[in-house]
Design a protein around this motif. Structure first.
Motif, PDB file in Angstrom:
ATOM      1  N   PHE A 239      42.289  58.230  65.528  1.00 59.20           N
ATOM      2  CA  PHE A 239      41.868  57.467  66.311  1.00 59.20           C
ATOM      3  C   PHE A 239      40.354  57.091  66.322  1.00 59.20           C
ATOM      4  CE2 PHE A 239      46.235  59.443  67.704  1.00 59.20           C
ATOM      5  CZ  PHE A 239      46.727  58.013  67.419  1.00 59.20           C
ATOM      6  N   LYS A 240      40.628  56.292  66.482  1.00 58.85           N
ATOM      7  CA  LYS A 240      38.763  55.812  67.434  1.00 58.85           C
ATOM      8  C   LYS A 240      38.889  56.782  68.811  1.00 58.85           C
ATOM      9  CE  LYS A 240      38.228  51.529  65.672  1.00 58.85           C
ATOM     10  NZ  LYS A 240      37.447  50.081  65.441  1.00 58.85           N
ATOM     11  N   ASN A 241      37.260  57.195  68.922  1.00 61.30           N
ATOM     12  CA  ASN A 241      37.592  57.792  70.180  1.00 61.30           C
ATOM     13  C   ASN A 241      37.218  56.545  71.125  1.00 61.30           C
ATOM     14  OD1 ASN A 241      37.241  60.851  69.756  1.00 61.30           O
ATOM     15  ND2 ASN A 241      34.889  60.901  69.298  1.00 61.30           N
ATOM     16  N   PRO A 242      37.644  56.558  72.129  1.00 63.23           N
ATOM     17  CA  PRO A 242      37.772  55.497  72.846  1.00 63.23           C
ATOM     18  C   PRO A 242      36.440  55.380  73.961  1.00 63.23           C
ATOM     19  CG  PRO A 242      39.491  56.643  74.223  1.00 63.23           C
ATOM     20  CD  PRO A 242      38.945  57.780  72.342  1.00 63.23           C
ATOM     21  N   VAL A 243      35.765  53.869  74.215  1.00 65.79           N
ATOM     22  CA  VAL A 243      35.202  54.143  74.952  1.00 65.79           C
ATOM     23  C   VAL A 243      35.475  53.441  76.836  1.00 65.79           C
ATOM     24  CG1 VAL A 243      33.175  52.242  75.139  1.00 65.79           C
ATOM     25  CG2 VAL A 243      33.302  53.750  73.323  1.00 65.79           C
ATOM     26  N   VAL A 244      34.951  54.209  77.514  1.00 63.85           N
ATOM     27  CA  VAL A 244      35.310  53.444  78.573  1.00 63.85           C
ATOM     28  C   VAL A 244      34.701  52.704  79.785  1.00 63.85           C
ATOM     29  CG1 VAL A 244      37.995  54.662  78.207  1.00 63.85           C
ATOM     30  CG2 VAL A 244      35.691  56.113  79.819  1.00 63.85           C
ATOM     31  N   THR A 245      34.850  51.959  80.924  1.00 65.09           N
ATOM     32  CA  THR A 245      33.724  51.630  82.142  1.00 65.09           C
ATOM     33  C   THR A 245      33.641  53.087  82.630  1.00 65.09           C
ATOM     34  OG1 THR A 245      35.659  50.937  83.618  1.00 65.09           O
ATOM     35  CG2 THR A 245      35.093  49.311  81.819  1.00 65.09           C
ATOM     36  N   ALA A 246      31.999  52.613  83.347  1.00 65.15           N
ATOM     37  CA  ALA A 246      31.763  53.624  83.517  1.00 65.15           C
ATOM     38  C   ALA A 246      33.204  54.188  85.352  1.00 65.15           C
ATOM     39  CB  ALA A 246      30.766  53.689  84.670  1.00 65.15           C
ATOM     40  N   ALA A 296      43.445  67.815  67.102  1.00 70.38           N
ATOM     41  CA  ALA A 296      43.649  66.635  67.552  1.00 70.38           C
ATOM     42  C   ALA A 296      43.812  65.411  67.570  1.00 70.38           C
ATOM     43  CB  ALA A 296      43.721  67.320  69.233  1.00 70.38           C
ATOM     44  N   LEU A 297      42.550  65.352  66.610  1.00 65.65           N
ATOM     45  CA  LEU A 297      42.673  63.452  66.747  1.00 65.65           C
ATOM     46  C   LEU A 297      42.579  63.468  65.263  1.00 65.65           C
ATOM     47  CD1 LEU A 297      40.683  61.489  67.770  1.00 65.65           C
ATOM     48  CD2 LEU A 297      38.424  61.868  67.113  1.00 65.65           C
ATOM     49  N   VAL A 298      43.732  65.018  64.680  1.00 66.85           N
ATOM     50  CA  VAL A 298      43.808  64.565  63.167  1.00 66.85           C
ATOM     51  C   VAL A 298      45.135  64.384  63.087  1.00 66.85           C
ATOM     52  CG1 VAL A 298      43.836  65.510  60.823  1.00 66.85           C
ATOM     53  CG2 VAL A 298      41.175  65.579  62.394  1.00 66.85           C
ATOM     54  N   MET A 324      49.492  59.231  80.774  1.00 62.49           N
ATOM     55  CA  MET A 324      47.770  60.899  81.791  1.00 62.49           C
ATOM     56  C   MET A 324      47.097  60.149  81.809  1.00 62.49           C
ATOM     57  SD  MET A 324      47.702  64.859  80.168  1.00 62.49           S
ATOM     58  CE  MET A 324      47.305  65.754  81.252  1.00 62.49           C
ATOM     59  N   PHE A 325      46.426  59.076  81.199  1.00 62.32           N
ATOM     60  CA  PHE A 325      44.783  59.023  81.360  1.00 62.32           C
ATOM     61  C   PHE A 325      45.178  57.483  81.554  1.00 62.32           C
ATOM     62  CE2 PHE A 325      44.983  62.623  78.483  1.00 62.32           C
ATOM     63  CZ  PHE A 325      44.020  63.436  79.344  1.00 62.32           C
ATOM     64  N   GLY A 326      45.456  56.510  80.880  1.00 62.76           N
ATOM     65  CA  GLY A 326      45.280  55.148  81.558  1.00 62.76           C
ATOM     66  C   GLY A 326      44.411  54.426  80.258  1.00 62.76           C
ATOM     67  N   VAL A 327      44.218  55.114  79.153  1.00 64.88           N
ATOM     68  CA  VAL A 327      43.264  55.098  78.205  1.00 64.88           C
ATOM     69  C   VAL A 327      43.668  54.866  77.001  1.00 64.88           C
ATOM     70  CG1 VAL A 327      41.484  56.083  76.874  1.00 64.88           C
ATOM     71  CG2 VAL A 327      41.506  56.554  78.944  1.00 64.88           C
ATOM     72  N   ARG A 328      44.036  53.858  76.476  1.00 64.38           N
ATOM     73  CA  ARG A 328      44.693  53.206  75.659  1.00 64.38           C
ATOM     74  C   ARG A 328      44.262  53.387  74.002  1.00 64.38           C
ATOM     75  NH1 ARG A 328      50.071  51.360  74.283  1.00 64.38           N
ATOM     76  NH2 ARG A 328      50.809  50.235  72.428  1.00 64.38           N
ATOM     77  N   LEU A 329      44.850  54.683  73.055  1.00 59.59           N
ATOM     78  CA  LEU A 329      43.902  55.096  72.253  1.00 59.59           C
ATOM     79  C   LEU A 329      44.492  53.934  70.991  1.00 59.59           C
ATOM     80  CD1 LEU A 329      44.708  58.895  71.576  1.00 59.59           C
ATOM     81  CD2 LEU A 329      42.533  57.620  72.598  1.00 59.59           C
ATOM     82  N   GLN A 330      43.156  53.766  69.958  1.00 56.64           N
ATOM     83  CA  GLN A 330      43.554  52.738  68.658  1.00 56.64           C
ATOM     84  C   GLN A 330      43.000  53.491  67.833  1.00 56.64           C
ATOM     85  OE1 GLN A 330      44.507  49.869  69.506  1.00 56.64           O
ATOM     86  NE2 GLN A 330      43.266  49.370  71.509  1.00 56.64           N
ATOM     87  N   PRO A 331      44.095  53.283  66.859  1.00 54.08           N
ATOM     88  CA  PRO A 331      43.819  53.831  65.149  1.00 54.08           C
ATOM     89  C   PRO A 331      42.621  53.492  64.794  1.00 54.08           C
ATOM     90  CG  PRO A 331      45.800  52.989  65.340  1.00 54.08           C
ATOM     91  CD  PRO A 331      45.160  52.065  66.964  1.00 54.08           C
ATOM     92  N   GLU A 332      42.214  54.146  63.840  1.00 56.42           N
ATOM     93  CA  GLU A 332      40.636  54.225  63.100  1.00 56.42           C
ATOM     94  C   GLU A 332      41.578  53.490  61.854  1.00 56.42           C
ATOM     95  OE1 GLU A 332      37.746  57.072  62.202  1.00 56.42           O
ATOM     96  OE2 GLU A 332      38.556  57.205  60.456  1.00 56.42           O
ATOM     97  N   ALA A 333      42.431  54.541  61.433  1.00 55.32           N
ATOM     98  CA  ALA A 333      43.049  54.650  60.273  1.00 55.32           C
ATOM     99  C   ALA A 333      43.247  52.843  60.446  1.00 55.32           C
ATOM    100  CB  ALA A 333      44.081  55.265  60.088  1.00 55.32           C
ATOM    101  N   ILE A 334      43.507  52.364  58.932  1.00 59.76           N
ATOM    102  CA  ILE A 334      44.194  51.137  58.663  1.00 59.76           C
ATOM    103  C   ILE A 334      45.757  51.208  58.252  1.00 59.76           C
ATOM    104  CG2 ILE A 334      44.137  49.059  56.869  1.00 59.76           C
ATOM    105  CD1 ILE A 334      40.636  49.605  56.283  1.00 59.76           C
ATOM    106  N   ILE A 335      46.823  50.376  58.901  1.00 59.13           N
ATOM    107  CA  ILE A 335      47.878  50.407  58.594  1.00 59.13           C
ATOM    108  C   ILE A 335      48.599  49.811  57.713  1.00 59.13           C
ATOM    109  CG2 ILE A 335      50.687  50.923  59.850  1.00 59.13           C
ATOM    110  CD1 ILE A 335      48.642  52.651  61.872  1.00 59.13           C
ATOM    111  N   VAL A 336      49.710  49.762  56.916  1.00 57.57           N
ATOM    112  CA  VAL A 336      49.014  48.612  55.977  1.00 57.57           C
ATOM    113  C   VAL A 336      50.821  48.361  55.954  1.00 57.57           C
ATOM    114  CG1 VAL A 336      49.509  47.631  53.490  1.00 57.57           C
ATOM    115  CG2 VAL A 336      47.637  48.801  54.511  1.00 57.57           C
ATOM    116  N   GLY A 337      51.650  47.099  56.911  1.00 61.46           N
ATOM    117  CA  GLY A 337      53.196  47.523  56.539  1.00 61.46           C
ATOM    118  C   GLY A 337      53.926  47.402  57.668  1.00 61.46           C
TER     119      GLY A 337
END
Ligand code: EPU
Length: 337
Positions: A239-246, A296-298, A324-337
């Motif tokens: 996953f990417k590390n998510p950037v959130v508002t202040a 845990a990011l792996v 738990m946190f109201g933050v949606r993680l985005q994969p950094e990996a490219i998912i094909v299929g």
């Protein structure tokens, strides 16, 4: 140029997923791509250009043509007393390139050592680690337009690099990268600010590291936390590390005072590894995929894993972190299929 049918992709993706490609083409010279375009090879074919396969998850077989970029070559294209511009072909292995640069006293890439990547993918993904990103050194990216056959040269600005992002990840480009040029220094300017680096250096009584010592330090730190692809399949950070508002950050910080975050633009970048660990997933498995016990990011292949196992686990992690946190993680990996 060899074209094989029903080729297993097992040896071509670091997650170790045994998907098949209907067709597989190995490209050893960039001119072969130009030739394929001229021959209208890419017309009416679903094509995937593959570098080292270090950031891709195949979900099911690939019903199209995988073009594996294996073109090699490293050359100095410009230099003066302090700066050298080095051009590497897309199929070169990133880590070999970094050490080749260090052997030649061309400095800058030390903190990016041991990242599993090809040269082409390093530009696509703008790989980064320990305060440094590939974009800090890339001066030009050469590519071929797979529709028109036109040879294109992207400047650093043209590449629109972002955090694990570039113009090449977006559908507006139909280009395949053939080579990347890097501007490196003949004088070392070591970046030692990360705590993991200073801790390692003091533990090993290294007061003034040489660039090679720094590279070895980074490699050791990486492999103490991340699985080696030859030992256990993964794509590094999933996953990417998510950037959130202040304001979201402040609310979370109140509820979770030990949350790890860094200022990023107007907001904050949260450590996704921390969020996943707190959600309880670190070290757990689901089917044949798991969350790596040391980072845990792996996400890792626990043996015979397929892309569906990975997606199921990723979705479960995303759902629990969001709940738990109201933050949606985005994969950094490219998912094909
Ligand atoms: N953390 C936890 N639990 C974990 C993992 C991390 O609490 O299981 C917290 C730690 O407190 C740590 C913080 O998260 O201080 C950051 O962890 P780390 O230093 O390991 O870095 P990261 O943000 O998880 C990023 C890159 C890595 C890169 C490292 C080092 C991304 C998506 N990942 O990871 O890149 O090696 O920083 O600079 O930005 C990759 O892209 O494949 C990759 C490995």
């Amino acid at each position: 140029m060899k074209i094989t049918k029903n080729q297993s992709l097992l040896g071509y993706n670091s997650f170790g997923i045994n998907a098949l490609a209907d067709e597989f083409v190995e490209v050893e010279h960039s001119e072969e791509i130009a030739q394929l375009v001229e021959d209208h090879f890419f017309e009416n074919r679903m094509t995937l250009f593959l570098g080292g396969g270090n950031n891709i998850v195949f979900v099911g077989d690939f019903h199209g043509t995988v073009v594996h970029l294996a073109n090699k070559g490293i050359a100095v294209v410009d230099e003066d007393s302090d700066i050298v511009t080095v051009r590497a072909e897309a199929g070169e292995v990133w880590d070999d390139f970094v050490w080749h640069c260090l052997d030649n006293q061309w400095f800058g890439l030390e903190n990016l050592v041991a990242i599993p990547s090809s040269i082409g993918a390093a530009a696509v993904q703008n790989i980064g680690a320990y305060g440094v990103e590939a974009k800090d050194f890339i001066v030009a990216v050469e590519a071929i337009d797979t529709v028109t056959g036109e040879k294109r040269r992207f400047s650093n600005a043209d590449c629109r690099f972002g955090y694990r992002d570039s113009v090449f990840k977006h559908s507006e480009t139909q280009c395949v990268i053939t080579a990347v040029s890097f501007r490196l220094s003949k004088t070392p300017h070591l970046r030692l600010s990360y705590k993991a680096i200073t801790d390692y250096l003091s533990a090993n009584a290294i007061a003034n590291p040489t660039p090679k010592q720094l590279a070895q330090c980074i490699a050791d730190i990486r492999w103490s936390k991340l699985p080696k692809p030859e030992v256990q399949g993964s794509v590094g950070s999933f996953f990417k590390n998510p950037v959130v508002t202040a304001s979201l950050y402040e609310g979370l910080k109140e509820r979770f005072p030990d949350m790890v975050a860094y200022p990023a633009g107007d907001g904050y970048k949260l450590a996704a590894g921390w969020l996943i660990e707190k959600s309880g997933w670190k070290g757990r498995t689901l089917g044949r995929a798991g969350v790596y016990p040391k980072q845990a990011l792996v996400l890792v292949n626990c043996g015979g894993c397929d892309g569906n196992d990975v997606v199921r686990l990723a979705n479960a992690v995303i759902a629990d972190v969001e709940a738990m946190f109201g933050v949606r993680l985005q994969p950094e990996a490219i998912i094909v299929g």
